[in-house]
Write an enzyme that holds these catalytic residues in place. Structure first.
Site, PDB file in Angstrom:
ATOM      1  N   ASP A  17      33.501  34.714  40.682  1.00 16.25           N
ATOM      2  CA  ASP A  17      33.014  33.414  41.398  1.00 16.25           C
ATOM      3  C   ASP A  17      31.617  33.257  41.919  1.00 16.25           C
ATOM      4  O   ASP A  17      30.840  34.663  41.422  1.00 16.25           O
ATOM      5  CB  ASP A  17      33.770  33.286  42.619  1.00 16.25           C
ATOM      6  CG  ASP A  17      33.401  32.493  43.180  1.00 16.25           C
ATOM      7  OD1 ASP A  17      32.805  31.454  42.709  1.00 16.25           O
ATOM      8  OD2 ASP A  17      32.678  32.693  44.863  1.00 16.25           O
ATOM      9  N   ASP A  19      29.169  31.281  44.349  1.00 17.76           N
ATOM     10  CA  ASP A  19      28.617  31.503  45.947  1.00 17.76           C
ATOM     11  C   ASP A  19      29.048  32.489  46.551  1.00 17.76           C
ATOM     12  O   ASP A  19      30.264  32.156  46.978  1.00 17.76           O
ATOM     13  CB  ASP A  19      28.137  30.159  46.259  1.00 17.76           C
ATOM     14  CG  ASP A  19      26.888  29.273  45.423  1.00 17.76           C
ATOM     15  OD1 ASP A  19      26.288  29.265  45.406  1.00 17.76           O
ATOM     16  OD2 ASP A  19      28.206  28.157  44.852  1.00 17.76           O
ATOM     17  N   THR A 110      32.602  28.265  38.605  1.00 10.92           N
ATOM     18  CA  THR A 110      32.391  28.271  39.479  1.00 10.92           C
ATOM     19  C   THR A 110      32.417  26.968  39.792  1.00 10.92           C
ATOM     20  O   THR A 110      32.459  26.239  38.747  1.00 10.92           O
ATOM     21  CB  THR A 110      30.698  28.646  39.784  1.00 10.92           C
ATOM     22  OG1 THR A 110      30.157  27.569  40.721  1.00 10.92           O
ATOM     23  CG2 THR A 110      29.862  28.137  38.356  1.00 10.92           C
ATOM     24  N   LYS A 142      39.280  24.407  41.969  1.00 10.47           N
ATOM     25  CA  LYS A 142      39.662  25.619  42.738  1.00 10.47           C
ATOM     26  C   LYS A 142      40.334  24.332  43.901  1.00 10.47           C
ATOM     27  O   LYS A 142      39.617  23.605  44.349  1.00 10.47           O
ATOM     28  CB  LYS A 142      38.865  26.613  43.755  1.00 10.47           C
ATOM     29  CG  LYS A 142      38.266  27.553  41.743  1.00 10.47           C
ATOM     30  CD  LYS A 142      37.338  28.580  42.400  1.00 10.47           C
ATOM     31  CE  LYS A 142      36.992  29.363  41.152  1.00 10.47           C
ATOM     32  NZ  LYS A 142      35.482  29.938  41.643  1.00 10.47           N
TER      33      LYS A 142
END
Length: 227
Positions: A17, A19, A110, A142
């Site tokens: 991922d 962030d 992401t 997600k």
């Protein structure tokens, strides 16, 4: 070496991922989203914890604001985040860890749009991977597993043979649903999260290695937490 996540296991690929996992963009993201929330009379304090780890369209859509063009708002928010990268920094050790990986054995996965992801990677001084799956590349973001399944497929790996580095609940759930193993990165957490997965505070004391069979492992000393 017993403090390492999965000390006796090896993997076909590492999936990251972005962030909160390899860079910290919380200050910038929360500035932009707080301003947006105030414009739409959304309570900032209760709203901001919901923005992490998910695509903007789904975060906005869950508010069910009458008459709102969710797609247009998501595009405008992405541009505002591209324009504001002040304070975006890499997580300790992330640059060295990523640059040590073989190019065809890792990817960034992401929820951010591609343009925003590239801007934040640039701001944080992190390498752009050969493969990046963005929020625009899948039908379901997600916590659906689509993004990690697609990344594994494009790397020629089975998802069960991938190790996912995540920080947010939605991403952890997505990795679990994909059947991947998970390491939780806690660098941006105010408190160590309750999780059944191993955790690392940063990448400062871990490094990737290829074993004799050409599979990825981790070496070094990391902080690990198990229930």
């Amino acid at each position: 070496m017993t403090n390492l996540p999965f000390p006796d296991e090896s993997f076909g690929a590492f999936l990251f991922d972005m962030d909160g996992t390899i860079l910290n963009s919380i200050a910038a993201a929360e500035r932009v989203w707080a301003a947006w929330a105030r414009r739409h009379d959304v309570d900032v304090e209760t709203f901001l914890p919901t923005i992490h780890g998910r695509r903007a369209r789904e975060t906005i859509g869950q508010l069910n604001i009458p008459g709102m063009d969710v797609a247009a708002e998501a595009i405008a928010l992405a541009q505002a985040e591209i324009d504001d990268v002040e304070g975006v920094v890499s997580i300790a050790g992330a640059e060295a860890f990523l640059t040590a990986l073989p190019a065809n054995r890792w990817a960034i996965v992401t929820s951010a749009p591609r343009r925003l992801a590239l801007r934040r990677l640039e701001a944080a001084g992190l390498p752009v991977p050969a493969l990046m799956i963005s929020g625009e590349d899948v039908a379901h973001g997600k916590p659906a597993p689509d993004c990690f399944l697609l990344a594994a497929e494009r790397l020629g790996q089975q998802p069960q043979d991938c190790l996912v580095f995540e920080d947010a609940a939605a991403g952890i759930a997505a990795a679990e649903a994909a059947g991947a193993r998970v390491v939780v990165v806690t660098a941006t957490h105010a408190h160590t999260p309750e999780t059944r997965h191993p955790t690392i505070a940063s990448y400062g004391h871990v490094s990737p290695r290829l074993d004799a069979q050409g599979r990825l492992t981790m070496a070094g000393i990391a902080t690990i937490a198990r229930p």
